[in-house]
Design a protein around this motif. Structure first.
Motif, PDB file in Angstrom:
ATOM      1  N   TYR A   1      -6.685  37.145 -52.889  1.00 46.95           N
ATOM      2  CA  TYR A   1      -7.965  37.448 -52.253  1.00 46.95           C
ATOM      3  C   TYR A   1      -7.869  38.799 -51.555  1.00 46.95           C
ATOM      4  CZ  TYR A   1      -8.260  32.408 -52.941  1.00 46.95           C
ATOM      5  OH  TYR A   1      -8.240  31.160 -53.486  1.00 46.95           O
ATOM      6  N   PRO A   2      -8.848  39.670 -51.725  1.00 49.63           N
ATOM      7  CA  PRO A   2      -8.757  41.023 -51.177  1.00 49.63           C
ATOM      8  C   PRO A   2      -8.836  41.101 -49.656  1.00 49.63           C
ATOM      9  CG  PRO A   2     -10.901  40.683 -52.182  1.00 49.63           C
ATOM     10  CD  PRO A   2     -10.072  39.472 -52.508  1.00 49.63           C
ATOM     11  N   GLU A   3      -9.272  40.046 -48.989  1.00 51.60           N
ATOM     12  CA  GLU A   3      -9.393  40.055 -47.535  1.00 51.60           C
ATOM     13  C   GLU A   3      -8.166  39.486 -46.823  1.00 51.60           C
ATOM     14  OE1 GLU A   3     -11.031  36.100 -48.939  1.00 51.60           O
ATOM     15  OE2 GLU A   3     -11.205  38.152 -49.616  1.00 51.60           O
ATOM     16  N   VAL A   4      -7.106  39.192 -47.565  1.00 48.62           N
ATOM     17  CA  VAL A   4      -5.925  38.515 -47.018  1.00 48.62           C
ATOM     18  C   VAL A   4      -4.727  39.460 -46.928  1.00 48.62           C
ATOM     19  CG1 VAL A   4      -4.246  36.672 -47.492  1.00 48.62           C
ATOM     20  CG2 VAL A   4      -6.677  36.252 -47.828  1.00 48.62           C
ATOM     21  N   VAL A   5      -4.018  39.358 -45.783  1.00 46.43           N
ATOM     22  CA  VAL A   5      -2.738  40.029 -45.578  1.00 46.43           C
ATOM     23  C   VAL A   5      -1.743  38.946 -45.189  1.00 46.43           C
ATOM     24  CG1 VAL A   5      -1.455  41.639 -44.121  1.00 46.43           C
ATOM     25  CG2 VAL A   5      -3.747  42.221 -44.887  1.00 46.43           C
ATOM     26  N   CYS A   6      -0.562  38.952 -45.835  1.00 47.70           N
ATOM     27  CA  CYS A   6       0.418  37.896 -45.600  1.00 47.70           C
ATOM     28  C   CYS A   6       1.731  38.428 -45.057  1.00 47.70           C
ATOM     29  CB  CYS A   6       0.720  37.150 -46.897  1.00 47.70           C
ATOM     30  SG  CYS A   6      -0.647  36.156 -47.498  1.00 47.70           S
ATOM     31  N   GLY A   7       2.352  37.605 -44.235  1.00 42.98           N
ATOM     32  CA  GLY A   7       3.732  37.761 -43.824  1.00 42.98           C
ATOM     33  C   GLY A   7       4.558  36.772 -44.632  1.00 42.98           C
TER      34      GLY A   7
ATOM     35  N   ALA B   1      -6.890  36.188 -42.935  1.00 45.99           N
ATOM     36  CA  ALA B   1      -8.038  36.584 -43.748  1.00 45.99           C
ATOM     37  C   ALA B   1      -9.097  37.100 -42.793  1.00 45.99           C
ATOM     38  CB  ALA B   1      -8.569  35.391 -44.539  1.00 45.99           C
ATOM     39  N   LYS B   2      -9.592  38.295 -43.051  1.00 48.94           N
ATOM     40  CA  LYS B   2     -10.575  38.897 -42.153  1.00 48.94           C
ATOM     41  C   LYS B   2     -11.958  38.821 -42.791  1.00 48.94           C
ATOM     42  CE  LYS B   2      -9.345  42.379 -39.561  1.00 48.94           C
ATOM     43  NZ  LYS B   2      -9.057  43.736 -39.064  1.00 48.94           N
ATOM     44  N   TRP B   3     -12.920  38.354 -42.008  1.00 49.35           N
ATOM     45  CA  TRP B   3     -14.294  38.163 -42.443  1.00 49.35           C
ATOM     46  C   TRP B   3     -15.249  38.719 -41.404  1.00 49.35           C
ATOM     47  CZ3 TRP B   3     -16.146  35.317 -46.732  1.00 49.35           C
ATOM     48  CH2 TRP B   3     -15.148  34.756 -47.532  1.00 49.35           C
ATOM     49  N   ARG B   4     -16.492  38.879 -41.809  1.00 48.21           N
ATOM     50  CA  ARG B   4     -17.606  39.159 -40.899  1.00 48.21           C
ATOM     51  C   ARG B   4     -18.535  37.950 -41.014  1.00 48.21           C
ATOM     52  NH1 ARG B   4     -16.775  43.439 -37.702  1.00 48.21           N
ATOM     53  NH2 ARG B   4     -15.627  45.035 -38.798  1.00 48.21           N
ATOM     54  N   ASP B   5     -18.853  37.371 -39.863  1.00 49.46           N
ATOM     55  CA  ASP B   5     -19.732  36.205 -39.896  1.00 49.46           C
ATOM     56  C   ASP B   5     -21.182  36.634 -40.137  1.00 49.46           C
ATOM     57  OD1 ASP B   5     -20.806  37.039 -37.428  1.00 49.46           O
ATOM     58  OD2 ASP B   5     -19.625  35.602 -36.269  1.00 49.46           O
ATOM     59  N   LYS B   6     -22.085  35.677 -40.111  1.00 44.95           N
ATOM     60  CA  LYS B   6     -23.498  35.951 -40.389  1.00 44.95           C
ATOM     61  C   LYS B   6     -24.093  36.969 -39.427  1.00 44.95           C
ATOM     62  CE  LYS B   6     -24.423  31.579 -40.194  1.00 44.95           C
ATOM     63  NZ  LYS B   6     -25.113  30.283 -40.185  1.00 44.95           N
TER      64      LYS B   6
ATOM     65  N   GLU C   1     -16.569  40.254 -36.388  1.00 46.34           N
ATOM     66  CA  GLU C   1     -15.291  40.091 -37.079  1.00 46.34           C
ATOM     67  C   GLU C   1     -14.662  38.754 -36.711  1.00 46.34           C
ATOM     68  OE1 GLU C   1     -11.364  42.181 -35.973  1.00 46.34           O
ATOM     69  OE2 GLU C   1     -12.321  43.430 -37.506  1.00 46.34           O
ATOM     70  N   GLN C   2     -14.170  38.063 -37.721  1.00 48.30           N
ATOM     71  CA  GLN C   2     -13.481  36.784 -37.546  1.00 48.30           C
ATOM     72  C   GLN C   2     -12.191  36.831 -38.360  1.00 48.30           C
ATOM     73  OE1 GLN C   2     -14.735  34.429 -35.562  1.00 48.30           O
ATOM     74  NE2 GLN C   2     -16.735  35.363 -35.264  1.00 48.30           N
ATOM     75  N   VAL C   3     -11.113  36.320 -37.790  1.00 47.50           N
ATOM     76  CA  VAL C   3      -9.843  36.241 -38.504  1.00 47.50           C
ATOM     77  C   VAL C   3      -9.475  34.774 -38.650  1.00 47.50           C
ATOM     78  CG1 VAL C   3      -7.392  36.823 -38.457  1.00 47.50           C
ATOM     79  CG2 VAL C   3      -9.080  38.483 -37.660  1.00 47.50           C
ATOM     80  N   ILE C   4      -9.136  34.377 -39.856  1.00 48.53           N
ATOM     81  CA  ILE C   4      -8.753  32.999 -40.157  1.00 48.53           C
ATOM     82  C   ILE C   4      -7.284  33.001 -40.537  1.00 48.53           C
ATOM     83  CG2 ILE C   4      -9.164  31.021 -41.659  1.00 48.53           C
ATOM     84  CD1 ILE C   4     -12.037  32.207 -42.030  1.00 48.53           C
ATOM     85  N   ARG C   5      -6.495  32.181 -39.860  1.00 44.44           N
ATOM     86  CA  ARG C   5      -5.057  32.093 -40.140  1.00 44.44           C
ATOM     87  C   ARG C   5      -4.833  31.080 -41.260  1.00 44.44           C
ATOM     88  NH1 ARG C   5      -0.707  34.088 -37.059  1.00 44.44           N
ATOM     89  NH2 ARG C   5      -2.400  34.550 -35.668  1.00 44.44           N
ATOM     90  N   LEU C   6      -3.942  31.453 -42.178  1.00 45.55           N
ATOM     91  CA  LEU C   6      -3.634  30.624 -43.350  1.00 45.55           C
ATOM     92  C   LEU C   6      -2.129  30.449 -43.474  1.00 45.55           C
ATOM     93  CD1 LEU C   6      -5.844  32.677 -45.832  1.00 45.55           C
ATOM     94  CD2 LEU C   6      -6.523  30.589 -44.638  1.00 45.55           C
ATOM     95  N   THR C   7      -1.717  29.373 -44.127  1.00 45.22           N
ATOM     96  CA  THR C   7      -0.328  29.275 -44.561  1.00 45.22           C
ATOM     97  C   THR C   7      -0.283  29.847 -45.968  1.00 45.22           C
ATOM     98  OG1 THR C   7      -0.638  27.009 -45.338  1.00 45.22           O
ATOM     99  CG2 THR C   7       0.295  27.283 -43.137  1.00 45.22           C
TER     100      THR C   7
END
Length: 100
Positions: free
Chosen positions: A60-66, A72-77, A81-87
């Motif tokens: 996904y182009p909005e994701v940066v991983c360690g 994942a960085k998004w813009r809400d409605k 700016e909103q950042v969502i943490r993922l495994t």
């Protein structure tokens, strides 16, 4: 403190401060991503890392991983700016919403 509008987390659920999207920790990111798009959120495609060819480094182009976690960085409605943490998902495995 307006720089980052907080994302509120309660009992393992991701709740957007600007409303409407609630997902459980552990859910595949692809499913959350579809929900966000349907709710009018916009992925920040300029945030993720890219190969020399311009293709996103990750699925996904909005994701940066360690090594284990991703953001994942998004813009809400509302354009905030909103950042969502993922495994991190490896090989063909999808990323998952991380416990917050």
């Amino acid at each position: 403190m307006r720089r980052f509008q907080p994302i509120l987390f309660f009992a393992g659920f991701l709740l957007s401060a600007s409303g409407a999207v609630a997902q459980e920790a552990g859910q595949p990111y692809g499913a959350l991503r579809q929900s966000l798009l349907a709710e009018g959120w916009k992925p920040d495609a300029g945030y993720g890392q890219k190969l020399r060819s311009g293709k996103p480094l990750y699925r996904y182009p909005e994701v940066v991983c360690g090594p284990q976690l991703c953001n994942a960085k998004w813009r809400d409605k509302n354009g905030e700016e909103q950042v969502i943490r993922l495994t991190r998902g490896y090989d063909s495995e999808d990323h998952r919403v991380a416990p917050q």
